[in-house]
Motif scaffolding. Structure first.
Motif, PDB file in Angstrom:
ATOM      1  N   GLY A  38     129.294 -54.212  67.632  1.00  0.00           N
ATOM      2  CA  GLY A  38     128.416 -54.035  66.478  1.00  0.00           C
ATOM      3  C   GLY A  38     128.973 -53.040  65.468  1.00  0.00           C
ATOM      4  O   GLY A  38     129.915 -52.282  65.744  1.00  0.00           O
ATOM      5  N   HIS A  39     128.352 -53.051  64.302  1.00  0.00           N
ATOM      6  CA  HIS A  39     128.733 -52.118  63.237  1.00  0.00           C
ATOM      7  C   HIS A  39     128.566 -50.682  63.729  1.00  0.00           C
ATOM      8  O   HIS A  39     127.553 -50.324  64.327  1.00  0.00           O
ATOM      9  N   VAL A  40     129.569 -49.849  63.471  1.00  0.00           N
ATOM     10  CA  VAL A  40     129.561 -48.456  63.939  1.00  0.00           C
ATOM     11  C   VAL A  40     128.861 -47.573  62.923  1.00  0.00           C
ATOM     12  O   VAL A  40     129.238 -47.547  61.743  1.00  0.00           O
ATOM     13  N   LEU A  41     127.835 -46.857  63.378  1.00  0.00           N
ATOM     14  CA  LEU A  41     127.160 -45.859  62.553  1.00  0.00           C
ATOM     15  C   LEU A  41     127.700 -44.469  62.881  1.00  0.00           C
ATOM     16  O   LEU A  41     128.091 -44.205  64.022  1.00  0.00           O
ATOM     17  N   LYS A  42     127.686 -43.593  61.900  1.00  0.00           N
ATOM     18  CA  LYS A  42     128.012 -42.191  62.168  1.00  0.00           C
ATOM     19  C   LYS A  42     126.819 -41.548  62.859  1.00  0.00           C
ATOM     20  O   LYS A  42     125.691 -41.642  62.395  1.00  0.00           O
ATOM     21  N   GLY A  43     127.063 -40.922  63.975  1.00  0.00           N
ATOM     22  CA  GLY A  43     126.016 -40.199  64.700  1.00  0.00           C
ATOM     23  C   GLY A  43     126.131 -38.713  64.454  1.00  0.00           C
ATOM     24  O   GLY A  43     126.198 -38.263  63.305  1.00  0.00           O
ATOM     25  N   ASN A  44     126.230 -37.929  65.516  1.00  0.00           N
ATOM     26  CA  ASN A  44     126.330 -36.482  65.354  1.00  0.00           C
ATOM     27  C   ASN A  44     127.783 -36.004  65.337  1.00  0.00           C
ATOM     28  O   ASN A  44     128.037 -34.805  65.291  1.00  0.00           O
ATOM     29  N   ALA A  86     123.921 -43.380  78.930  1.00  0.00           N
ATOM     30  CA  ALA A  86     124.646 -43.651  77.686  1.00  0.00           C
ATOM     31  C   ALA A  86     123.681 -43.968  76.551  1.00  0.00           C
ATOM     32  O   ALA A  86     123.866 -43.512  75.415  1.00  0.00           O
ATOM     33  N   ARG A  87     122.635 -44.726  76.841  1.00  0.00           N
ATOM     34  CA  ARG A  87     121.663 -45.070  75.809  1.00  0.00           C
ATOM     35  C   ARG A  87     120.980 -43.822  75.252  1.00  0.00           C
ATOM     36  O   ARG A  87     120.818 -43.665  74.032  1.00  0.00           O
ATOM     37  N   VAL A  88     120.580 -42.920  76.134  1.00  0.00           N
ATOM     38  CA  VAL A  88     119.944 -41.678  75.675  1.00  0.00           C
ATOM     39  C   VAL A  88     120.913 -40.868  74.827  1.00  0.00           C
ATOM     40  O   VAL A  88     120.549 -40.339  73.767  1.00  0.00           O
ATOM     41  N   LEU A  89     122.151 -40.757  75.275  1.00  0.00           N
ATOM     42  CA  LEU A  89     123.145 -40.005  74.500  1.00  0.00           C
ATOM     43  C   LEU A  89     123.385 -40.647  73.134  1.00  0.00           C
ATOM     44  O   LEU A  89     123.480 -39.943  72.119  1.00  0.00           O
ATOM     45  N   VAL A  90     123.470 -41.961  73.084  1.00  0.00           N
ATOM     46  CA  VAL A  90     123.677 -42.657  71.809  1.00  0.00           C
ATOM     47  C   VAL A  90     122.479 -42.451  70.885  1.00  0.00           C
ATOM     48  O   VAL A  90     122.638 -42.212  69.678  1.00  0.00           O
ATOM     49  N   GLN A  91     121.269 -42.503  71.431  1.00  0.00           N
ATOM     50  CA  GLN A  91     120.075 -42.269  70.608  1.00  0.00           C
ATOM     51  C   GLN A  91     120.033 -40.851  70.058  1.00  0.00           C
ATOM     52  O   GLN A  91     119.400 -40.604  69.027  1.00  0.00           O
ATOM     53  N   ARG A  92     120.724 -39.938  70.720  1.00  0.00           N
ATOM     54  CA  ARG A  92     120.813 -38.563  70.217  1.00  0.00           C
ATOM     55  C   ARG A  92     122.056 -38.363  69.353  1.00  0.00           C
ATOM     56  O   ARG A  92     122.352 -37.232  68.964  1.00  0.00           O
ATOM     57  N   GLY A  93     122.777 -39.461  69.085  1.00  0.00           N
ATOM     58  CA  GLY A  93     123.868 -39.391  68.126  1.00  0.00           C
ATOM     59  C   GLY A  93     125.269 -39.379  68.687  1.00  0.00           C
ATOM     60  O   GLY A  93     126.241 -39.405  67.931  1.00  0.00           O
ATOM     61  N   PHE A  94     125.409 -39.335  70.011  1.00  0.00           N
ATOM     62  CA  PHE A  94     126.737 -39.261  70.610  1.00  0.00           C
ATOM     63  C   PHE A  94     127.386 -40.638  70.713  1.00  0.00           C
ATOM     64  O   PHE A  94     126.705 -41.662  70.813  1.00  0.00           O
ATOM     65  N   THR A  95     128.706 -40.638  70.723  1.00  0.00           N
ATOM     66  CA  THR A  95     129.487 -41.784  71.168  1.00  0.00           C
ATOM     67  C   THR A  95     129.934 -41.489  72.594  1.00  0.00           C
ATOM     68  O   THR A  95     130.277 -40.346  72.918  1.00  0.00           O
ATOM     69  N   VAL A  96     129.926 -42.507  73.458  1.00  0.00           N
ATOM     70  CA  VAL A  96     130.198 -42.315  74.883  1.00  0.00           C
ATOM     71  C   VAL A  96     131.366 -43.217  75.295  1.00  0.00           C
ATOM     72  O   VAL A  96     131.345 -44.422  75.037  1.00  0.00           O
ATOM     73  N   ALA A  97     132.372 -42.626  75.941  1.00  0.00           N
ATOM     74  CA  ALA A  97     133.525 -43.384  76.427  1.00  0.00           C
ATOM     75  C   ALA A  97     133.633 -43.226  77.936  1.00  0.00           C
ATOM     76  O   ALA A  97     133.435 -42.120  78.463  1.00  0.00           O
ATOM     77  N   MET A  98     133.937 -44.313  78.632  1.00  0.00           N
ATOM     78  CA  MET A  98     134.061 -44.286  80.092  1.00  0.00           C
ATOM     79  C   MET A  98     135.391 -44.899  80.503  1.00  0.00           C
ATOM     80  O   MET A  98     135.575 -46.121  80.404  1.00  0.00           O
ATOM     81  N   PRO A  99     136.328 -44.071  80.972  1.00  0.00           N
ATOM     82  CA  PRO A  99     137.592 -44.624  81.453  1.00  0.00           C
ATOM     83  C   PRO A  99     137.403 -45.366  82.774  1.00  0.00           C
ATOM     84  O   PRO A  99     136.440 -45.130  83.503  1.00  0.00           O
TER      85      PRO A  99
END
Length: 388
Positions: free
Chosen positions: A98-104, A125-138
């Motif tokens: 999806g289109h990337v929004l700027k978060g925090n 991850a959903r909670v972190l994204v709703q608070r503006g973070f991007t989350v990466a998982m290796p």
């Protein structure tokens, strides 16, 4: 004119004036309403439009090639509509590519546990994204759900490098990198991922320290030494199991080379129910990052007094307990919880204890994790739907 008649005339004038003022006021009010009604409606529509614009971002999803093989799974704030997806037994939803929004502006890297996957951390991850973070998982080589062939210390050595490479992968994605400042990254992990977190907070460990722990405490911390292979059951087989496990561990883990990890971009670390018994306590008296811990007091996989509590004793007051779960077990870090085969070792080690209220506790835990990273990394939000 008598005073009485004069008073009556004054009262009549006052009454008439009040009546005229009332009529005049009503006329004025009608005129104001008539002239301002279009403006009022316009302002209301604008307000509703702003409310719509301020909705929380959706969960964006993409996967990036991981240096050395595998994929980095990324969740991020998006404006696109989510769709349902099945990943193994999990029914999930996200906006794929999806289109990337700027978060925090901040990236959080999550290191999964031994044999783990990204899917058991989607709720966090959903909670972190709703608070503006991007989350990466290796995807940790040889210690993930697709390839569990090399768990334990062999994987622990590589994991901090894989975390750094996941940051590099995000930096190489123009849509993601344009929304992030990658000099202030957060990192968290649970179990073996918690070990990775402690390494990246300055902790030093060795295979020999792992061996020494198991030599001394294997009966009380058996699963930490042998993993999900078998359990002690209080019968005559326990003795042979312990003897065999000690023999294998002594043969494989005699190397006293000091191991650790460092990435100057990582400024804040959180270790959930970590494996921590093989760390030199002195190395964590002065963590190199902000350091938080999640302690599940009924964890029977990594018994807290040998792991999380021992780390806390070493790092206080320069670390903090983000949340203590009095009734929580090792599986509290997983949400959604994977299905566990009845009677299996995994069910014994990961199932929630009877008094653990998952529906209440896990959302609180996820929210506190987001709060911890907002506080330790700083706040920087440009999207109106993302809480500051």
């Amino acid at each position: 004119m008598t005073p009485l008649r004069n008073a009556a005339r004054i009262l009549s004038f006052i009454a008439a004036s009040s009546f005229l003022v009332a009529i005049d006021s009503a006329a004025i009010w009608k005129a104001v309403v008539r002239r301002s009604l279009p403006l009022t409606i316009g302002l209301c529509l604008l307000a509703f439009g702003q409310l719509g614009h301020a909705q929380l971002p959706t969960l964006g999803f993409m996967q990036l090639p991981q240096p050395g093989g595998g994929l980095v799974t990324v969740f991020y704030p998006s404006s696109d509509t989510e769709a349902p997806f099945m990943q193994g037994p999990f029914r999930l939803s996200w906006a794929a590519n999806g289109h990337v929004l700027k978060g925090n502006g901040h990236l959080i890297v999550i290191s999964h546990g031994s044999g783990g996957s990204p899917w058991v951390h989607v709720d966090l991850a959903r909670v972190l994204v709703q608070r503006g973070f991007t989350v990466a998982m290796p995807q940790h080589e040889g210690d993930n759900y697709l390839d569990p062939s090399e768990p334990g210390p062999a994987s622990w050595i590589k994991r901090p490098i894989e975390v750094s490479r996941s940051i590099d992968a995000v930096a190489g994605s123009k849509p993601l990198a344009a929304t992030l400042r990658l000099d202030s990254v957060g990192m968290l992990g649970g179990s073996a991922g918690g070990h990775t977190a402690l390494s990246l907070a300055g902790g030093k460990w060795s295979k020999a320290r792992f061996r020494n722990h198991c030599e001394e405490h294997i009966r009380d911390d058996f699963s930490s030494c042998v993993g999900f292979f078998t359990l002690l059951k209080g019968n005559w087989l326990d003795g042979p199991k312990i003897w065999l496990a000690k023999s294998v561990i002594a043969a494989r883990f005699s190397d006293d080379t000091v191991q650790g990890g460092f990435d100057p971009r990582i400024r804040s670390v959180l270790a959930m129910v970590p494996f921590g018994a093989d760390f030199d306590p002195e190395s964590l008296k002065q963590p190199t990052t902000a350091l938080g811990l999640v302690i599940a007091e009924k964890d029977i996989n990594q018994v807290p007094r040998f792991h999380a509590e021992a780390i806390l004793a070493a790092c206080e007051p320069r670390c903090e307990v983000v949340m203590r779960l009095p009734e929580g077990g090792h599986g509290a870090m997983l949400s959604p919880m994977p299905p566990l085969e009845a009677g299996s070792v995994a069910q014994r080690l990961l199932s929630d204890p009877p008094d653990f209220d998952r529906g209440r506790v896990v959302p609180t835990l996820n929210s506190r994790i987001a709060d911890f990273f907002l506080r330790t990394l700083g706040r920087e939000s440009s999207h109106p739907g993302i809480p500051r």
